[in-house]
Design a protein around this motif. Structure first.
Motif, PDB file in Angstrom:
ATOM      1  N   THR A 101      43.638 -40.923 -44.708  1.00 33.15           N
ATOM      2  CA  THR A 101      42.176 -41.364 -44.784  1.00 33.15           C
ATOM      3  C   THR A 101      41.722 -41.188 -45.878  1.00 33.15           C
ATOM      4  O   THR A 101      40.648 -41.683 -46.438  1.00 33.15           O
ATOM      5  N   SER A 132      41.167 -46.390 -48.609  1.00 35.56           N
ATOM      6  CA  SER A 132      40.181 -47.078 -48.127  1.00 35.56           C
ATOM      7  C   SER A 132      40.817 -48.421 -47.179  1.00 35.56           C
ATOM      8  O   SER A 132      41.981 -49.124 -48.112  1.00 35.56           O
ATOM      9  N   THR A 183      35.377 -45.727 -35.709  1.00 38.64           N
ATOM     10  CA  THR A 183      34.866 -44.721 -36.431  1.00 38.64           C
ATOM     11  C   THR A 183      35.205 -43.483 -35.757  1.00 38.64           C
ATOM     12  O   THR A 183      35.473 -42.493 -36.645  1.00 38.64           O
ATOM     13  N   SER A 240      39.604 -43.428 -35.842  1.00 39.52           N
ATOM     14  CA  SER A 240      40.564 -43.642 -37.242  1.00 39.52           C
ATOM     15  C   SER A 240      39.814 -42.640 -38.433  1.00 39.52           C
ATOM     16  O   SER A 240      40.170 -42.444 -39.291  1.00 39.52           O
ATOM     17  N   ARG A 266      37.456 -42.766 -39.985  1.00 37.76           N
ATOM     18  CA  ARG A 266      36.717 -43.643 -41.010  1.00 37.76           C
ATOM     19  C   ARG A 266      35.413 -44.066 -40.956  1.00 37.76           C
ATOM     20  O   ARG A 266      34.992 -44.403 -39.924  1.00 37.76           O
ATOM     21  N   ALA A 288      37.432 -40.972 -46.203  1.00 36.08           N
ATOM     22  CA  ALA A 288      37.811 -41.921 -45.137  1.00 36.08           C
ATOM     23  C   ALA A 288      36.624 -43.167 -45.006  1.00 36.08           C
ATOM     24  O   ALA A 288      35.698 -43.038 -44.589  1.00 36.08           O
ATOM     25  N   GLN A 289      37.072 -44.293 -45.384  1.00 34.00           N
ATOM     26  CA  GLN A 289      36.242 -45.323 -45.612  1.00 34.00           C
ATOM     27  C   GLN A 289      36.804 -46.641 -44.900  1.00 34.00           C
ATOM     28  O   GLN A 289      37.925 -46.786 -45.067  1.00 34.00           O
ATOM     29  N   LEU A 290      36.133 -47.437 -44.344  1.00 34.11           N
ATOM     30  CA  LEU A 290      36.327 -48.721 -43.805  1.00 34.11           C
ATOM     31  C   LEU A 290      35.385 -49.771 -44.075  1.00 34.11           C
ATOM     32  O   LEU A 290      34.345 -49.406 -43.996  1.00 34.11           O
TER      33      LEU A 290
END
Length: 242
Positions: A11, A14, A55, A58, A60, A169-171
């Motif tokens: 995580t 990105s 969200t 995952s 993220r 943790a980014q999406l």
């Protein structure tokens, strides 16, 4: 897509979800998916639920979004973000959806719509993209050049995530259309034949991320598509044009 979530990196990396829009109205008449076709009620529910699921499962947060300017893509993005709000309201509710011409046609691969359009009407979507990846159509970019343009757009979206990082943790979302995703997957996978079975379903996409590099062309792209993790040096893709 559910299997793909299990193949995502740690995580602290990105990730971009490059996806087709959700379920839309049925094409009528000549069989071309016009700009005016809207999402169905089921499509709206699916986009919302998928954003919430991603969200939650995952781990993220959705942090930014780019989209085709066509309404069904923008609405897909809005609903996915709204679904994610159910899990992490403070991280998603202020996201702006940036419209990108590279995520629609003409713009992504089509240079001259007057030259390209007759071939689309004659061959249909699958045949048209099959001819495109074989570099056999007038009015189109070289397929590798076109895919590099889209990849670079995703790369800068990836950099934006890293520079604006508020959590590990980014999406990011990139919402587009079936023809663009079909060609994109074929070219980065080294395939020069597109069949009906390869066609992206509505709300289907691939997860994309990049290794750290000073410049786009020095980077390596990773992607997960239909349960398989693959990777490619951008420089290798550039070299394939020579």
């Amino acid at each position: 897509m559910l299997q793909a979530v299990d193949l995502l990196p740690e995580t602290n990396t990105s990730v971009i979800l490059f996806t087709r829009h959700s379920l839309r109205e049925v094409v009528r008449g000549i069989g071309l998916a016009g700009y005016d076709l809207q999402l169905t009620d089921e499509g709206r529910e699916l986009a919302f639920a998928w954003g919430e699921y991603l969200t939650h499962n995952s781990d993220r947060h959705i942090v930014n979004c780019i989209s085709s300017p066509i309404q069904r893509c923008i609405e897909t993005a809005e609903l996915m973000i709204a679904g994610a709000d159910q899990v992490h309201v403070e991280n998603t509710h202020k996201i702006d959806i940036l419209e990108q011409k590279l995520l629609v046609e003409p713009g992504s691969f089509v240079v001259d719509i007057k030259q390209a359009a007759p071939h689309f009407r004659e061959q249909g979507a699958v045949g048209f993209i099959n001819s495109f990846v074989q570099n056999a159509l007038p009015g189109m970019k070289h397929p590798i050049n076109g895919v590099l343009d889209v990849l670079e757009l995703l790369y800068h979206s990836h950099l934006h995530q890293n520079h604006q990082r508020q959590s590990n943790a980014q999406l990011s979302l990139a919402v587009s259309h079936d023809t663009i995703l079909a060609a994109f997957v074929a070219v980065i996978s080294g395939h020069f034949q597109v069949e009906k079975k390869d066609w992206p379903e509505m709300m289907e996409g691939l997860f994309v991320w990049f290794d750290e590099a000073e410049e786009f062309k020095q980077s390596r792209v990773h992607w997960v598509w239909r349960g398989q993790h693959q990777q490619l040096d951008i420089q290798q893709l550039v070299g394939n044009m020579i």
